[in-house]
Design a protein around this motif. Structure first.
Motif, mmCIF file in Angstrom:
data_model
loop_
_atom_site.group_PDB
_atom_site.id
_atom_site.type_symbol
_atom_site.label_atom_id
_atom_site.label_comp_id
_atom_site.label_asym_id
_atom_site.label_seq_id
_atom_site.Cartn_x
_atom_site.Cartn_y
_atom_site.Cartn_z
ATOM 1 N N LEU A 31 0.792 -1.146 -0.102
ATOM 2 C CA LEU A 31 -0.027 0.157 0.176
ATOM 3 C C LEU A 31 0.854 1.054 0.101
ATOM 4 O O LEU A 31 0.584 2.205 -0.600
ATOM 5 C CB LEU A 31 -0.871 0.017 1.273
ATOM 6 N N MET A 32 1.925 1.124 0.633
ATOM 7 C CA MET A 32 2.897 2.504 0.678
ATOM 8 C C MET A 32 3.462 2.599 -0.482
ATOM 9 O O MET A 32 3.794 3.861 -1.039
ATOM 10 C CB MET A 32 4.153 2.043 1.816
ATOM 11 N N GLN A 33 3.868 1.381 -1.236
ATOM 12 C CA GLN A 33 4.574 1.690 -2.687
ATOM 13 C C GLN A 33 3.448 2.126 -3.719
ATOM 14 O O GLN A 33 3.767 3.011 -4.436
ATOM 15 C CB GLN A 33 4.798 0.201 -3.283
ATOM 16 N N GLN A 34 2.233 1.878 -3.493
ATOM 17 C CA GLN A 34 1.065 2.212 -4.365
ATOM 18 C C GLN A 34 0.858 3.917 -3.982
ATOM 19 O O GLN A 34 0.656 4.613 -5.002
ATOM 20 C CB GLN A 34 -0.165 1.482 -4.269
ATOM 21 N N PHE A 35 0.873 3.985 -2.816
ATOM 22 C CA PHE A 35 0.944 5.498 -2.386
ATOM 23 C C PHE A 35 1.785 6.324 -3.130
ATOM 24 O O PHE A 35 1.611 7.488 -3.575
ATOM 25 C CB PHE A 35 0.875 5.499 -0.838
ATOM 26 N N ILE A 36 2.878 5.944 -3.046
ATOM 27 C CA ILE A 36 4.212 6.652 -3.545
ATOM 28 C C ILE A 36 4.132 6.916 -4.985
ATOM 29 O O ILE A 36 4.287 8.002 -5.520
ATOM 30 C CB ILE A 36 5.445 6.312 -2.844
ATOM 31 N N GLN A 37 3.698 5.689 -5.780
ATOM 32 C CA GLN A 37 3.474 5.489 -7.325
ATOM 33 C C GLN A 37 2.551 6.355 -7.433
ATOM 34 O O GLN A 37 2.614 7.448 -8.365
ATOM 35 C CB GLN A 37 3.226 4.331 -7.428
ATOM 36 N N ARG A 38 1.420 6.698 -6.784
ATOM 37 C CA ARG A 38 0.064 7.491 -7.276
ATOM 38 C C ARG A 38 0.564 9.088 -7.148
ATOM 39 O O ARG A 38 0.139 9.784 -8.103
ATOM 40 C CB ARG A 38 -1.118 7.349 -6.156
ATOM 41 N N LEU A 39 1.299 9.271 -5.952
ATOM 42 C CA LEU A 39 1.761 10.810 -5.674
ATOM 43 C C LEU A 39 2.748 10.863 -6.933
ATOM 44 O O LEU A 39 2.761 12.165 -7.418
ATOM 45 C CB LEU A 39 2.614 10.831 -4.416
ATOM 46 N N THR A 40 3.914 10.228 -7.343
ATOM 47 C CA THR A 40 4.630 10.524 -8.567
ATOM 48 C C THR A 40 3.978 10.833 -9.658
ATOM 49 O O THR A 40 4.152 11.811 -10.245
ATOM 50 C CB THR A 40 5.685 9.297 -8.462
ATOM 51 N N ASP A 41 2.996 9.859 -9.921
ATOM 52 C CA ASP A 41 2.446 9.943 -11.324
ATOM 53 C C ASP A 41 1.521 11.067 -11.452
ATOM 54 O O ASP A 41 1.116 11.893 -12.445
ATOM 55 C CB ASP A 41 1.089 8.787 -11.612
ATOM 56 N N THR A 42 0.616 11.754 -10.049
ATOM 57 C CA THR A 42 -0.055 12.848 -10.237
ATOM 58 C C THR A 42 0.648 13.945 -10.258
ATOM 59 O O THR A 42 0.194 15.155 -10.531
ATOM 60 C CB THR A 42 -1.177 12.416 -9.021
ATOM 61 N N LEU A 43 1.716 13.979 -9.336
ATOM 62 C CA LEU A 43 2.608 15.316 -9.010
ATOM 63 C C LEU A 43 3.559 15.686 -10.249
ATOM 64 O O LEU A 43 3.658 16.802 -10.483
ATOM 65 C CB LEU A 43 3.340 15.000 -7.700
ATOM 66 N N LEU A 44 3.975 14.698 -10.837
ATOM 67 C CA LEU A 44 4.975 14.973 -12.112
ATOM 68 C C LEU A 44 4.662 14.381 -13.571
ATOM 69 O O LEU A 44 4.039 13.495 -13.486
ATOM 70 C CB LEU A 44 6.121 14.458 -11.476
ATOM 71 N N GLU A 45 4.891 15.190 -14.410
ATOM 72 C CA GLU A 45 4.855 14.942 -15.776
ATOM 73 C C GLU A 45 5.785 13.811 -15.936
ATOM 74 O O GLU A 45 6.909 13.599 -15.183
ATOM 75 C CB GLU A 45 5.450 15.991 -16.372
ATOM 76 N N PRO A 46 5.569 12.743 -16.915
ATOM 77 C CA PRO A 46 6.342 11.679 -17.111
ATOM 78 C C PRO A 46 7.739 11.969 -17.467
ATOM 79 O O PRO A 46 8.843 11.441 -16.806
ATOM 80 C CB PRO A 46 5.790 10.983 -18.261
ATOM 81 N N ASP A 47 8.222 13.119 -18.034
ATOM 82 C CA ASP A 47 9.509 13.580 -18.250
ATOM 83 C C ASP A 47 10.207 14.096 -17.258
ATOM 84 O O ASP A 47 11.446 14.117 -17.131
ATOM 85 C CB ASP A 47 9.667 14.477 -19.476
ATOM 86 N N GLN A 48 9.452 14.129 -16.267
ATOM 87 C CA GLN A 48 9.949 14.960 -15.030
ATOM 88 C C GLN A 48 10.354 13.977 -13.855
ATOM 89 O O GLN A 48 10.950 14.399 -12.926
ATOM 90 C CB GLN A 48 9.120 16.050 -14.353
ATOM 91 N N ARG A 49 9.924 12.724 -14.033
ATOM 92 C CA ARG A 49 10.035 11.521 -12.850
ATOM 93 C C ARG A 49 11.331 11.368 -12.579
ATOM 94 O O ARG A 49 11.741 10.890 -11.404
ATOM 95 C CB ARG A 49 8.980 10.705 -12.954
ATOM 96 N N ALA A 50 12.195 11.320 -13.500
ATOM 97 C CA ALA A 50 13.710 10.743 -13.381
ATOM 98 C C ALA A 50 14.225 11.775 -12.278
ATOM 99 O O ALA A 50 15.083 11.074 -11.404
ATOM 100 C CB ALA A 50 14.389 10.664 -14.628
ATOM 101 N N PHE A 51 14.005 13.012 -12.461
ATOM 102 C CA PHE A 51 14.952 14.114 -11.492
ATOM 103 C C PHE A 51 13.985 14.494 -10.599
ATOM 104 O O PHE A 51 14.413 15.510 -9.511
ATOM 105 C CB PHE A 51 15.626 14.983 -12.305
ATOM 106 N N GLY A 52 12.678 14.365 -10.490
ATOM 107 C CA GLY A 52 11.623 14.936 -9.497
ATOM 108 C C GLY A 52 11.420 14.374 -8.435
ATOM 109 O O GLY A 52 10.494 14.838 -7.426
ATOM 110 N N VAL A 53 11.766 12.992 -7.893
ATOM 111 C CA VAL A 53 11.820 12.423 -6.881
ATOM 112 C C VAL A 53 13.045 12.149 -6.235
ATOM 113 O O VAL A 53 13.877 11.637 -6.717
ATOM 114 C CB VAL A 53 10.975 11.013 -7.150
#
Length: 342
Positions: A31-53
């Motif tokens: 559930l923690m992993q899913q939570f962090i994944q949902r935050l990542t997907d909603t908070l950042l654009e796909p091209d920002q995820r590599a350096f935005g986390v």
């Protein structure tokens, strides 16, 4: 404010409503992993995820460094996500780590968090120490997100939701059968649901009988099913399962050990029931999932406490005879099952 509801928080995040700080705690790391994944997907654009986390282990990194990262402006993005795992300083457990954490610095950050950062701290513990000032402050902020083990009804609902996403359905009772076969780990259940989807195809329905052929069961689950067959006085099924375990080269001494574990759980559940414990309380005391306690309680109801004690003594004696070479291992197991069925 109290702890936030996991589902409600996930819905808010999906709508783009973020809190500045979250503390995910509990035993269900999926559930923690899913939570962090949902935050990542909603908070950042796909091209920002590599350096935005930014990801940190608090066993190795001081909290101060994590908060400095949180206060540093994001690179080529409007917002950033900072994840810090292992926040054991929020629990009652003794912190044996070599890294010192400045909790006053965290208290100051809670009062004035960075607007462009979402900070997530995780801790694999069922409870936080609410006597601590820092936990009280986080609770006041509404930052606590429990990621606790799901009950049987919630697990069935979660499985049906997974099936719906994958485009198939469970026949009546099949979701419960999958729990019996695959256990209660959400990660394992997710894989089994994907397998079911491929097996029946889009729009298909999976039955309990098909699951028997399809699901990869652990030795523990097989032993559990074998004990269930014995409890239901279905000796033929129990012997078939034993033959299958032996064909797979499972060590008879290990089989005896796992049978003993299941009967010990049944004995402990019966004892705690007589003391007036609820299934939830028993799960906490025994370190088991509430669903496993429910099944064990059903099995234990077929036996008197004295009978369970006698069975455990027989298993102890069988273990000794096997290890000392006084009895052929397979013969010993077969005689034990016959005696149990009688």
């Amino acid at each position: 404010m109290a702890a936030m509801d996991y589902k409600q928080t996930m819905k808010q995040i999906t709508k783009g409503q973020f809190a500045p700080i979250y503390v995910c705690y509990g035993s269900e790391t999926y559930l923690m992993q899913q939570f962090i994944q949902r935050l990542t997907d909603t908070l950042l654009e796909p091209d920002q995820r590599a350096f935005g986390v930014g990801r940190y282990e608090l066993a190795e990194t001081p909290l101060e460094a994590v908060l400095e990262e949180a206060e540093t402006l994001p690179f080529l993005a409007e917002r950033k996500l900072v994840v810090a795992r292992g926040a054991t300083f929020l629990t009652g457990a003794k912190d044996t780590g070599k890294v010192e954490h400045d909790l006053d610095r965290l208290a100051a950050y809670i009062k004035s968090p960075a607007e462009f950062t979402v900070l997530v701290m995780t801790v694999d513990a069922d409870k936080l120490d609410e006597r601590k000032k820092i936990v009280k402050a986080l609770k006041e902020l509404g930052a606590l997100v429990p990621c606790t083990l799901l009950g049987e009804g919630e697990l069935v609902a979660w499985l049906e939701q997974q099936a719906s996403k994958l485009g198939f359905t469970f026949a009546p009772g099949a979701a419960q059968t999958l729990l019996q076969y695959a256990g209660t780990s959400l990660q394992a259940l997710e894989k089994e649901a994907e397998k079911c989807s491929l097996y029946v195809g889009k729009g298909g329905t999976i039955t309990a009988a098909q699951l028997g052929e399809l699901v990869t069961k652990t030795v523990e689950q097989d032993i559990f099913q074998m004990v269930e067959s014995i409890v239901q006085l279905n000796l033929e099924q129990a012997f078939t399962m034993l033959a299958e375990l032996l064909r797979r080269k499972e060590e008879p001494i290990k089989i005896v050990m796992l049978i003993a574990r299941q009967f010990r759980i049944m004995y402990q559940v019966k004892d705690l029931q007589q003391q007036g414990f609820s299934q939830q309380q028993m799960a906490g005391v025994l370190g088991l999932h509430p669903y496993a306690v429910k099944i064990a309680a059903g099995q234990a109801s077929r036996f008197e406490a004295k009978r369970l004690t006698a069975i455990l003594e027989q298993l102890g004696e069988l273990d000794y005879q096997m290890k000392s070479g006084r009895i052929d291992k397979v013969l010993g197991l077969e005689l034990f099952l016959l005696r149990l069925g009688a």
